[in-house]
Design a protein around this motif. Structure first.
Motif, PDB file in Angstrom:
ATOM      1  N   UNK A 124       2.617  29.884  35.105  1.00 23.30           N
ATOM      2  CA  UNK A 124       1.270  29.611  35.610  1.00 23.30           C
ATOM      3  C   UNK A 124       0.186  30.443  34.937  1.00 23.30           C
ATOM      4  N   UNK A 125       0.150  31.761  35.179  1.00 26.18           N
ATOM      5  CA  UNK A 125      -0.873  32.596  34.542  1.00 26.18           C
ATOM      6  C   UNK A 125      -0.262  33.560  33.520  1.00 26.18           C
ATOM      7  N   UNK A 195      -0.320  23.533  19.839  1.00 31.67           N
ATOM      8  CA  UNK A 195      -0.986  23.556  21.150  1.00 31.67           C
ATOM      9  C   UNK A 195      -1.967  24.706  21.296  1.00 31.67           C
ATOM     10  N   UNK A 197      -2.943  29.082  20.905  1.00 33.06           N
ATOM     11  CA  UNK A 197      -2.431  30.451  20.822  1.00 33.06           C
ATOM     12  C   UNK A 197      -1.230  30.637  21.762  1.00 33.06           C
ATOM     13  N   UNK A 199      -0.818  31.721  24.606  1.00 28.84           N
ATOM     14  CA  UNK A 199      -0.945  31.330  26.028  1.00 28.84           C
ATOM     15  C   UNK A 199      -0.454  29.899  26.251  1.00 28.84           C
ATOM     16  N   UNK A 200      -0.416  29.096  25.206  1.00 28.69           N
ATOM     17  CA  UNK A 200       0.099  27.726  25.345  1.00 28.69           C
ATOM     18  C   UNK A 200       1.611  27.699  25.565  1.00 28.69           C
ATOM     19  N   UNK A 203       2.521  26.143  28.767  1.00 31.76           N
ATOM     20  CA  UNK A 203       2.600  24.684  28.854  1.00 31.76           C
ATOM     21  C   UNK A 203       4.015  24.183  28.590  1.00 31.76           C
TER      22      UNK A 203
END
Lengths: 232, 232
Positions: A124-125, A195, A197, A199-200, A203
Motif C-alpha cells: 500500500x504505502x 511503470x 520509479x 515506488x511502482x 503496483x
C-alpha cells in the motif's frame, strides 16, 4: 556475463539454469549450500552444491556458495529469495558487494503465516522493492519478473500469446539494460512496461493477490496478463 | 428492470445512462440531488436532478433522489460512490431497503489524502467489498467492474480485443445472474472470471495500484487486461 543469484530454491535453480544454458557464469547461494531444500508437500529439491555439480557435469559454468560469494561473483545480481527473508539474505550478502551493481528483485513479500491465500508482509504505502532500495542505496534495484512464476519467466512463449512484463526502479539506465538484455534477449519477453520509479514496485507486488486468485480460477500457474489499451 | 444507483457522480451518471438506454428504469442518488458536482480541475458535472431531467427529456425512464429512494426503487442496486464514502452512503440508504437484494459493488477504496497516486484505505487482509458485505449481511454483494473505468465498463469493444472482468461474492446465484445479465447481455463483456467468495474483492481492489501505473504508462485510462493461461 557473471550472474550472482541470492537464493537457491526453485526460482534460483530454474532461472539460474536458464542463464547457464545461455552461456553465462552463474553462482547460486544459500546460508547452507550443502543442505537440500525440503519444501514439505512440494517435495525436496537439490542443495545448491548438488545443483551446481549437476550443471557443471552438463558443461555449464555454474557454482554454489554463500550469499556473499554470489554477490561478489555477480556483475549483475538477482534476488530470488522468498520475500519474507530477502532483506536478511541481502544483508548477509553485504552492501559493499552489491554497491554500484544492478540488483534484479523478483521477490514478492508473501506472508503465509495467516493461511492461504497468503497476504503481503508490506504493501500500500511501501513495498519490498522500496525496502531493498532504501537498505542498499548504492545498488540499482530493478523490480521485475515478480508477476509470473519461474516457468513462465524463462519461457513466455508457452502461453501462446504475447503477454506483458513490468519494470520499476530509480535508475533509468539500469531499467533499460535489464529490459533490453535480460528480459528481451535472454528470456524472450517482447513487451515490457516501464511503470516508473521504485515506488511502482507496490503496483506489481499488490497484483499478487489477483495472480493467486487467477491461478485458482484458471487451474494453472502458467498464466500472465496482456495489457490492452485504446490508442490515446 | 428497476435499478437503483447509490451515487450521482461520473460513474453513476454514465453507467445509469447506459442502463436507461437499454430500457431500464434508473434512479441515481445523492445526499443533495439538486447540487452540481464540482470536481475541481476535472470540471463540474450536472446535479442528479439535472441528469435525470435531461434523460427524461430524451424519453428515458430516469429519476434522482436520496440514497434511500434509490435503494427502495432498485430491484438491483449498484454502489457507484467513491470508496472512501461507500459505507456511509449505504448506511444512509438503509440496510432494510437493501435486504435480500443484489448489490453490485464497483467502488475502489482509494485514499487521495496522501497525494498521487492514491493508496488504499483498506487492503491486504480486508477489503471494501468485505466491509460492505459484513455491514449488510442480508444483502448479496457482488464485487465487479471495479477494474476498469466507467467508459470501458459500458463499451468494452472500444479496446479492440476481448479483455477480462472479474466477479467475487458469497452468493453463487447472485454472481451468476450479474455475470449473465449485467455483464454479458447489458454491457457486452464476453469473458468473466469468478474469483471466489467476497474475500477475493481484495484481489481486484489491490489491482488498482497497477491499473493506475498502467494508465500513466499507456497514456490512457481506456485500458484493461486479458488473462492468458496455458491449457492446464
Amino acid at each position: 556475463m557473471n550472474i550472482g543469484i541470492i537464493g537457491s530454491g526453485q526460482v534460483a535453480q530454474t532461472l539460474g539454469g536458464k542463464f547457464a544454458d545461455l552461456g553465462h557464469s552463474v553462482t547460486i547461494s544459500s546460508r547452507d549450500p550443502g543442505r537440500p531444500k525440503d519444501r514439505g508437500e512440494w517435495g525436496v529439491i537439490p542443495s545448491a552444491d548438488e545443483w551446481a555439480a549437476a550443471r557443471r557435469a552438463e558443461g555449464a559454468d555454474a557454482a554454489a556458495g554463500s550469499f556473499t560469494a554470489a554477490a561478489i561473483a555477480g556483475d549483475v545480481v538477482v534476488n530470488a529469495t522468498a520475500g519474507a527473508s530477502s532483506l536478511a539474505a541481502l544483508r548477509l550478502a553485504g552492501a559493499k558487494h552489491l554497491s554500484g551493481k544492478i540488483l534484479i528483485d523478483l521477490a514478492n513479500p508473501l506472508d503465509f503465516s495467516r493461511g492461504m491465500p497468503p497476504s503481503l508482509t508490506v504493501c500500500n504505502t511501501d513495498s519490498l522493492g522500496e525496502q531493498i532500495q532504501a537498505a542498499f542505496p548504492h545498488t540499482k534495484v530493478v523490480k521485475t519478473l515478480n508477476t509470473v512464476n519461474v516457468n513462465v519467466m524463462i519461457d513466455p512463449a508457452q502461453l501462446g500469446a504475447e503477454t506483458d512484463l513490468f519494470v520499476a526502479g530509480n535508475d533509468t539506465d539500469a531499467k533499460a539494460w535489464v529490459t533490453e538484455h535480460v528480459l528481451r534477449e535472454w528470456l524472450g519477453w517482447p513487451r515490457v512496461f516501464d511503470l516508473g520509479d521504485i515506488t511502482a514496485a507496490r503496483a506489481t507486488e499488490m497484483y499478487m493477490p489477483l495472480w493467486l486468485r487467477l491461478w485458482g480460477a484458471a487451474g494453472t500457474g502458467a498464466l500472465n496478463i496482456k495489457v490492452v489499451a485504446a490508442q490515446p
